[in-house]
Scaffold this motif. Structure first.
Motif, mmCIF file in Angstrom:
data_model
loop_
_atom_site.group_PDB
_atom_site.id
_atom_site.type_symbol
_atom_site.label_atom_id
_atom_site.label_comp_id
_atom_site.label_asym_id
_atom_site.label_seq_id
_atom_site.Cartn_x
_atom_site.Cartn_y
_atom_site.Cartn_z
ATOM 1 N N ILE A 80 0.847 -1.190 0.000
ATOM 2 C CA ILE A 80 0.000 0.000 0.000
ATOM 3 C C ILE A 80 0.886 1.246 0.000
ATOM 4 N N PRO A 81 0.756 2.094 -1.000
ATOM 5 C CA PRO A 81 1.592 3.306 -1.032
ATOM 6 C C PRO A 81 1.160 4.299 0.039
ATOM 7 N N LEU A 82 2.130 4.965 0.644
ATOM 8 C CA LEU A 82 1.849 5.978 1.656
ATOM 9 C C LEU A 82 2.849 7.102 1.489
ATOM 10 N N GLU A 83 2.334 8.282 1.203
ATOM 11 C CA GLU A 83 3.221 9.433 1.041
ATOM 12 C C GLU A 83 3.888 9.764 2.369
ATOM 13 N N SER A 84 5.128 10.225 2.292
ATOM 14 C CA SER A 84 5.864 10.566 3.504
ATOM 15 C C SER A 84 5.195 11.721 4.243
ATOM 16 N N ASN A 85 4.655 12.667 3.499
ATOM 17 C CA ASN A 85 3.955 13.801 4.106
ATOM 18 C C ASN A 85 2.449 13.544 4.103
ATOM 19 N N PHE A 86 2.058 12.439 4.717
ATOM 20 C CA PHE A 86 0.653 12.045 4.703
ATOM 21 C C PHE A 86 -0.185 12.907 5.642
ATOM 22 N N ALA A 87 -1.491 12.866 5.422
ATOM 23 C CA ALA A 87 -2.453 13.566 6.268
ATOM 24 C C ALA A 87 -3.254 12.534 7.047
ATOM 25 N N MET A 88 -3.471 12.803 8.334
ATOM 26 C CA MET A 88 -4.093 11.818 9.225
ATOM 27 C C MET A 88 -5.059 12.514 10.180
ATOM 28 N N VAL A 89 -6.188 11.852 10.449
ATOM 29 C CA VAL A 89 -7.109 12.293 11.493
ATOM 30 C C VAL A 89 -7.156 11.202 12.559
ATOM 31 N N ASP A 90 -7.010 11.592 13.818
ATOM 32 C CA ASP A 90 -7.064 10.669 14.956
ATOM 33 C C ASP A 90 -8.355 10.956 15.720
ATOM 34 N N ILE A 91 -9.297 10.011 15.672
ATOM 35 C CA ILE A 91 -10.602 10.188 16.289
ATOM 36 C C ILE A 91 -10.558 9.691 17.737
ATOM 37 N N GLY A 92 -10.937 10.562 18.676
ATOM 38 C CA GLY A 92 -10.818 10.204 20.089
ATOM 39 C C GLY A 92 -9.357 10.127 20.473
ATOM 40 N N CYS A 93 -8.623 11.198 20.173
ATOM 41 C CA CYS A 93 -7.156 11.164 20.259
ATOM 42 C C CYS A 93 -6.631 11.037 21.685
ATOM 43 N N GLY A 94 -7.463 11.353 22.706
ATOM 44 C CA GLY A 94 -6.965 11.279 24.071
ATOM 45 C C GLY A 94 -5.741 12.154 24.248
ATOM 46 N N THR A 95 -4.687 11.576 24.801
ATOM 47 C CA THR A 95 -3.434 12.321 24.957
ATOM 48 C C THR A 95 -2.437 12.022 23.836
ATOM 49 N N GLY A 96 -2.920 11.432 22.743
ATOM 50 C CA GLY A 96 -2.094 11.295 21.547
ATOM 51 C C GLY A 96 -1.375 9.973 21.376
ATOM 52 N N PHE A 97 -1.776 8.937 22.141
ATOM 53 C CA PHE A 97 -1.101 7.636 22.028
ATOM 54 C C PHE A 97 -1.112 7.106 20.597
ATOM 55 N N CYS A 98 -2.278 7.144 19.960
ATOM 56 C CA CYS A 98 -2.435 6.528 18.640
ATOM 57 C C CYS A 98 -1.592 7.248 17.594
ATOM 58 N N THR A 99 -1.720 8.569 17.537
ATOM 59 C CA THR A 99 -0.920 9.357 16.603
ATOM 60 C C THR A 99 0.571 9.106 16.810
ATOM 61 N N GLN A 100 0.994 9.161 18.046
ATOM 62 C CA GLN A 100 2.407 8.978 18.383
ATOM 63 C C GLN A 100 2.895 7.604 17.941
ATOM 64 N N SER A 101 2.107 6.568 18.210
ATOM 65 C CA SER A 101 2.518 5.203 17.878
ATOM 66 C C SER A 101 2.613 4.998 16.372
ATOM 67 N N ILE A 102 1.643 5.531 15.631
ATOM 68 C CA ILE A 102 1.637 5.355 14.178
ATOM 69 C C ILE A 102 2.814 6.074 13.533
ATOM 70 N N VAL A 103 3.017 7.330 13.879
ATOM 71 C CA VAL A 103 4.110 8.086 13.264
ATOM 72 C C VAL A 103 5.461 7.493 13.648
ATOM 73 N N HIS A 104 5.605 7.091 14.903
ATOM 74 C CA HIS A 104 6.867 6.489 15.344
ATOM 75 C C HIS A 104 7.124 5.176 14.618
ATOM 76 N N MET A 105 6.086 4.328 14.465
ATOM 77 C CA MET A 105 6.255 3.052 13.773
ATOM 78 C C MET A 105 6.698 3.271 12.329
#
Length: 300
Positions: free
Chosen positions: A46-71
């Motif tokens: 699956i192609p994914l641009e390096s400068n991708f755009a993302m929405v985190d629904i129910g982001c809380g304190t940012g665990f999901c965003t942080q984990s995805i970008v770090h991975m």
């Protein structure tokens, strides 16, 4: 399910400051979700641009965003100068404040806003603009799961990814069992979690193509039932419901009121589950608090 969203926001606001220290399971689930996303991207090319755009629904304190970008960064799918764009949405204003403070160095590419996704209107400018719509351990708080997938589909570009982890049926089975064993008036309010099959029907019905989905159990252990219950309280996950509880377990049942009722519930919990299945913490009998989590990676 009739959820009092104002009280839910109040509950999460109350525990926002200590959320990162208390939400061990939620953080672990976000890391597992990010790993599954990476697996799906590689497996299905699956192609994914390096400068991708993302929405985190129910982001809380940012665990999901942080984990995805770090991975993605660790696995080499992001360039060193990558500047992904992130919009985090959460019903609790103080959770959003925690994100703003935590990720201040990522401005202006990372923005966080207060929003209830049940009532969120997808702006025309955002439709078809996102590479990833993610949600970890939050979609079960929504009134309308199907609506969540419909809006996510609108947000995504063609080929974009839905990346979701949510607790499903069978979660908190210990609490359900204790509720069944106690008389009316001594029950603990719990959410009615969605069924895995129903969730996947909604995903497919909205037009998504599942690339990876799996159900995984998590059973963190605690020295006592009271510790298990405190762990739920410390992340704001004991639900305020309207009416207080939902059928069939909870007909004509009032929520726990006062220390006496809470102690009665905890004593029954210990009686039924302390040391069950050889559960131990540091060699001492313990109780489990179990969740079944459905992980979904699907493509538009």
């Amino acid at each position: 399910m009739d959820l009092n969203k104002h009280k839910i926001a109040q509950r999460f606001n109350k525990y926002a400051k200590g959320y990162d220290e208390a939400a061990h399971l939620q953080y672990h689930v976000s890391e597992v979700l990010a790993s599954y996303m990476y697996t799906a991207i590689v497996r299905h090319n699956i192609p994914l641009e390096s400068n991708f755009a993302m929405v985190d629904i129910g982001c809380g304190t940012g665990f999901c965003t942080q984990s995805i970008v770090h991975m993605l960064a660790v696995k080499g799918l992001l360039d060193d100068d990558a500047m992904p764009s992130v919009l985090g949405l959460d019903i609790a204003s103080e959770m959003v404040d925690e994100c703003v403070a935590k990720f201040v160095d990522f401005k202006p590419q990372w923005q966080f806003s207060v929003a209830d996704f049940d009532h969120y209107q997808v702006a025309e400018s955002m439709q078809g603009a996102q590479d990833i719509v993610a949600s970890s351990f939050s979609a079960h708080w929504l009134q309308d799961i199907h609506g969540f997938f419909e809006k996510s589909y609108k947000l995504l570009k063609d080929g974009g990814l839905l990346v979701v982890a949510l607790p499903v049926d069978g979660s908190l089975k210990e609490i359900d069992a204790v509720n069944k064993a106690l008389p009316e008036g001594k029950h603990l309010p719990t959410l009615k979690f969605p069924r895995s099959d129903d969730v996947m029907k909604s995903v497919i019905g909205c037009g998504f193509i599942p690339k990876l989905h799996t159900r995984q159990g998590f059973s963190p252990l605690f020295p006592s039932a009271m510790d298990a219950l405190k762990s739920m309280k410390n992340v704001g996950s004991t639900p305020p419901l309207t009416p207080p509880l939902t059928p069939p377990l909870t007909q004509k049942t009032e929520p726990l009121s006062g220390v006496t009722s809470l102690k009665t519930f905890a004593q029954k919990y210990d009686e039924m589950f302390l040391g069950a299945n050889n559960a131990k913490v540091n060699g001492v009998p313990a109780v489990a608090l179990s969740y079944n989590v459905l992980f979904i990676i699907a493509q538009k």
